[in-house]
Design a protein around this motif. Structure first.
Motif, PDB file in Angstrom:
ATOM      1  N   GLN A  12       0.824  -1.203   0.000  1.00  0.00           N
ATOM      2  CA  GLN A  12       0.000   0.000   0.000  1.00  0.00           C
ATOM      3  C   GLN A  12       0.862   1.257   0.000  1.00  0.00           C
ATOM      4  N   ALA A  13       1.971   1.253   0.733  1.00  0.00           N
ATOM      5  CA  ALA A  13       2.831   2.439   0.812  1.00  0.00           C
ATOM      6  C   ALA A  13       3.406   2.820  -0.548  1.00  0.00           C
ATOM      7  N   LEU A  14       3.577   1.864  -1.435  1.00  0.00           N
ATOM      8  CA  LEU A  14       4.100   2.146  -2.763  1.00  0.00           C
ATOM      9  C   LEU A  14       3.011   2.726  -3.675  1.00  0.00           C
ATOM     10  N   VAL A  15       1.815   2.157  -3.618  1.00  0.00           N
ATOM     11  CA  VAL A  15       0.717   2.580  -4.487  1.00  0.00           C
ATOM     12  C   VAL A  15       0.055   3.863  -3.969  1.00  0.00           C
ATOM     13  N   PHE A  16      -0.106   3.966  -2.652  1.00  0.00           N
ATOM     14  CA  PHE A  16      -0.753   5.114  -2.023  1.00  0.00           C
ATOM     15  C   PHE A  16       0.172   5.671  -0.935  1.00  0.00           C
ATOM     16  N   SER A  65      -2.587  11.393  -2.305  1.00  0.00           N
ATOM     17  CA  SER A  65      -1.365  11.550  -3.093  1.00  0.00           C
ATOM     18  C   SER A  65      -1.628  11.634  -4.598  1.00  0.00           C
ATOM     19  N   ALA A  66      -2.889  11.540  -5.024  1.00  0.00           N
ATOM     20  CA  ALA A  66      -3.202  11.613  -6.460  1.00  0.00           C
ATOM     21  C   ALA A  66      -2.875  13.008  -6.982  1.00  0.00           C
ATOM     22  N   GLY A  67      -2.348  13.060  -8.182  1.00  0.00           N
ATOM     23  CA  GLY A  67      -1.935  14.339  -8.755  1.00  0.00           C
ATOM     24  C   GLY A  67      -3.081  15.255  -9.125  1.00  0.00           C
ATOM     25  N   LYS A  68      -4.039  14.770  -9.908  1.00  0.00           N
ATOM     26  CA  LYS A  68      -5.150  15.591 -10.381  1.00  0.00           C
ATOM     27  C   LYS A  68      -6.375  15.386  -9.491  1.00  0.00           C
ATOM     28  N   GLN A 105      -3.751  -5.736  -4.626  1.00  0.00           N
ATOM     29  CA  GLN A 105      -3.309  -6.127  -5.962  1.00  0.00           C
ATOM     30  C   GLN A 105      -3.779  -5.074  -6.955  1.00  0.00           C
ATOM     31  N   VAL A 106      -2.988  -4.861  -7.994  1.00  0.00           N
ATOM     32  CA  VAL A 106      -3.356  -3.918  -9.044  1.00  0.00           C
ATOM     33  C   VAL A 106      -3.314  -4.628 -10.387  1.00  0.00           C
ATOM     34  N   SER A 107      -4.170  -4.165 -11.298  1.00  0.00           N
ATOM     35  CA  SER A 107      -4.238  -4.749 -12.632  1.00  0.00           C
ATOM     36  C   SER A 107      -4.426  -3.614 -13.632  1.00  0.00           C
ATOM     37  N   PRO A 108      -3.641  -3.587 -14.726  1.00  0.00           N
ATOM     38  CA  PRO A 108      -3.827  -2.529 -15.713  1.00  0.00           C
ATOM     39  C   PRO A 108      -5.155  -2.702 -16.443  1.00  0.00           C
TER      40      PRO A 108
END
Length: 152
Positions: A12-16, A65-68, A105-108
């Motif tokens: 989670q720390a890497l993604v968010f 942490s999201a940019g937009k 987990q993340v998936s494109p």
């Protein structure tokens, strides 16, 4: 070889990096029901994940942490036999509370329409765990204040 619908396990720390805030509660992810099906009194069915066979639950989150601005609100699908509930009482401010995900987990996936298509991410988790540090929102606020101070 990667299969279609492959999911990458991530921390989670890497993604968010500034944490996540849960808005409201996690609810069942239900299948679409047409007007005719509702009129006929057909029961609402909960979705089942094609990969794991587990029931799906949905939660709406804020990613500081999201940019937009349009990327701050995200949806995370939980996979499990029972409804996931955040650990502990936590700080609940205006219906939002900091949480830590378990089994992220993340998936494109393809997002957008027409000529404005791009690669986005689908997020999956198995549940919640006790936050490593209390006051994730405070840490996020501190990081935002430090960033604002650095811009001055």
């Amino acid at each position: 070889m990667l299969q279609n619908r492959h999911r990458f396990a991530e921390q989670q720390a890497l993604v968010f990096p500034q944490g996540l805030l849960l808005c409201g509660d996690v609810e069942p992810d239900t299948e679409y029901q047409s007007r005719d099906e509702r009129a006929a009194g057909r029961p609402v069915r909960q979705r089942v994940d094609e990969v794991t066979g587990k029931r799906q639950w949905k939660g709406i989150f804020i990613d500081p942490s999201a940019g937009k601005a349009k990327n701050h609100s995200i949806e995370i699908t939980f996979l499990g036999d029972v409804q996931p509930v955040p650990a502990g009482n936590g700080d609940n401010v205006l219906g939002m509370r900091p949480v830590e995900l378990e089994g992220l987990q993340v998936s494109p996936r393809l997002v957008g329409q027409g000529e404005f298509k791009g690669i986005g991410w689908a997020y999956f988790a198995t549940g919640f765990k006790q936050p490593a540090t209390t006051g994730t929102a405070k840490a996020a606020g501190k990081a935002s204040a430090e960033t604002a101070g650095a811009r001055s």
